[in-house]
Write a protein that holds these residues in place. Structure first.
Motif, PDB file in Angstrom:
ATOM      1  N   PHE A  26       0.820  -1.209   0.000  1.00 39.16           N
ATOM      2  CA  PHE A  26       0.000   0.000   0.000  1.00 39.16           C
ATOM      3  C   PHE A  26       0.854   1.259   0.000  1.00 39.16           C
ATOM      4  N   VAL A  27       1.977   1.235   0.711  1.00 41.41           N
ATOM      5  CA  VAL A  27       2.883   2.387   0.697  1.00 41.41           C
ATOM      6  C   VAL A  27       3.432   2.605  -0.714  1.00 41.41           C
ATOM      7  N   GLY A  28       3.787   1.499  -1.379  1.00 47.01           N
ATOM      8  CA  GLY A  28       4.259   1.595  -2.752  1.00 47.01           C
ATOM      9  C   GLY A  28       3.201   2.184  -3.675  1.00 47.01           C
ATOM     10  N   MET A  29       1.954   1.753  -3.510  1.00 39.96           N
ATOM     11  CA  MET A  29       0.864   2.299  -4.308  1.00 39.96           C
ATOM     12  C   MET A  29       0.675   3.784  -4.026  1.00 39.96           C
ATOM     13  N   ALA A  30       0.843   4.190  -2.751  1.00 42.05           N
ATOM     14  CA  ALA A  30       0.694   5.598  -2.382  1.00 42.05           C
ATOM     15  C   ALA A  30       1.762   6.451  -3.052  1.00 42.05           C
ATOM     16  N   PHE A  31       3.003   5.959  -3.065  1.00 39.88           N
ATOM     17  CA  PHE A  31       4.088   6.689  -3.719  1.00 39.88           C
ATOM     18  C   PHE A  31       3.856   6.782  -5.224  1.00 39.88           C
ATOM     19  N   TYR A  32       3.351   5.704  -5.795  1.00 41.86           N
ATOM     20  CA  TYR A  32       3.059   5.702  -7.228  1.00 41.86           C
ATOM     21  C   TYR A  32       1.972   6.720  -7.552  1.00 41.86           C
ATOM     22  N   GLN A  33       0.928   6.752  -6.713  1.00 40.12           N
ATOM     23  CA  GLN A  33      -0.145   7.721  -6.910  1.00 40.12           C
ATOM     24  C   GLN A  33       0.342   9.152  -6.702  1.00 40.12           C
ATOM     25  N   ALA A  34       1.245   9.338  -5.724  1.00 36.55           N
ATOM     26  CA  ALA A  34       1.798  10.670  -5.463  1.00 36.55           C
ATOM     27  C   ALA A  34       2.597  11.164  -6.666  1.00 36.55           C
ATOM     28  N   TYR A  35       3.340  10.245  -7.287  1.00 33.65           N
ATOM     29  CA  TYR A  35       4.105  10.601  -8.491  1.00 33.65           C
ATOM     30  C   TYR A  35       3.167  11.013  -9.618  1.00 33.65           C
TER      31      TYR A  35
END
Length: 211
Positions: A195-204
């Motif tokens: 989920f943290v990885g998905m959050a960073f991807y969405q932030a990008y």
């Protein structure tokens, strides 16, 4: 192709969401160990009956949100925050798992389907979970919407939930007390990191889209 993508995305999201050792999985294991496979299958059908209603309703709401361009920026930001909240929830859950066999025993006299209905209704966390995920997959265009496509997506999510809980129950049945260590590792490391990885991807994507 759109239908296959919808069913795959629905299955993936739902399966991953069902893997962590939550109380629905624990209850499913109790149902299986005390009353057998037939009652477990009825229990799972009860769980996904309520889940079908929740997922479809939140999907319709997500559709309305996706059509409002004024809310797109808020939705993108919400998706990032929601992923981080999910990571925290799964992490914190690994620190406070409890089993309640004495409370469950009184329910085991009923049909597995009824048990699944009751405990799925009490799973209030599925509402923000599915609302957040449906907003995300619609806004990111991972799925396409339409009367038939909605049902295909729904079918994928239900198959994923059924398969995920069933898989966890079977694992719990085959291993010893060491499963507790494994489940805590999954909850406190793998799922939160996802989920943290998905959050960073969405932030990008958010930064690239708006700035």
């Amino acid at each position: 192709m759109k239908a296959l993508k919808n069913i795959f995305v629905g299955f993936l999201v739902s399966f991953i969401g069902s893997i962590p050792l939550g109380y629905l999985n624990i209850i499913g294991f109790e149902v299986y160990s005390k009353t057998g496979m037939n009652n477990l299958l009825l229990y799972l059908l009860g769980v996904i009956t309520i889940e079908a209603i929740v997922i479809y309703c939140t999907l319709l709401f997500a559709d309305k949100l996706s059509r409002s361009k004024k809310l797109m920026k808020f939705i993108d930001l919400f998706s990032i925050i929601f992923m981080l909240i999910l990571a925290y929830i799964f992490y914190s859950q690994s620190k406070s798992e409890e089993s309640s066999e004495s409370q469950l025993s009184e329910y085991l006299q009923y049909s597995g389907y009824l048990i699944g209905i009751i405990f799925s209704c009490l799973n209030f966390m599925q509402i923000p979970f599915w609302l957040g995920w449906n907003v995300y997959v619609v806004n990111a265009k991972y799925i396409r919407l339409g009367k038939k496509l909605n049902l295909v997506y729904l079918a994928g999510t239900l198959i994923g939930s059924f398969s995920g809980i069933f898989t966890v129950v079977m694992i719990l049945n085959k291993v010893t007390e060491g499963t507790n260590l494994l489940s805590k590792y999954l909850l406190s490391h793998i799922i939160p990191l996802f989920f943290v990885g998905m959050a960073f991807y969405q932030a990008y994507k958010f930064y690239k889209k708006y700035y």
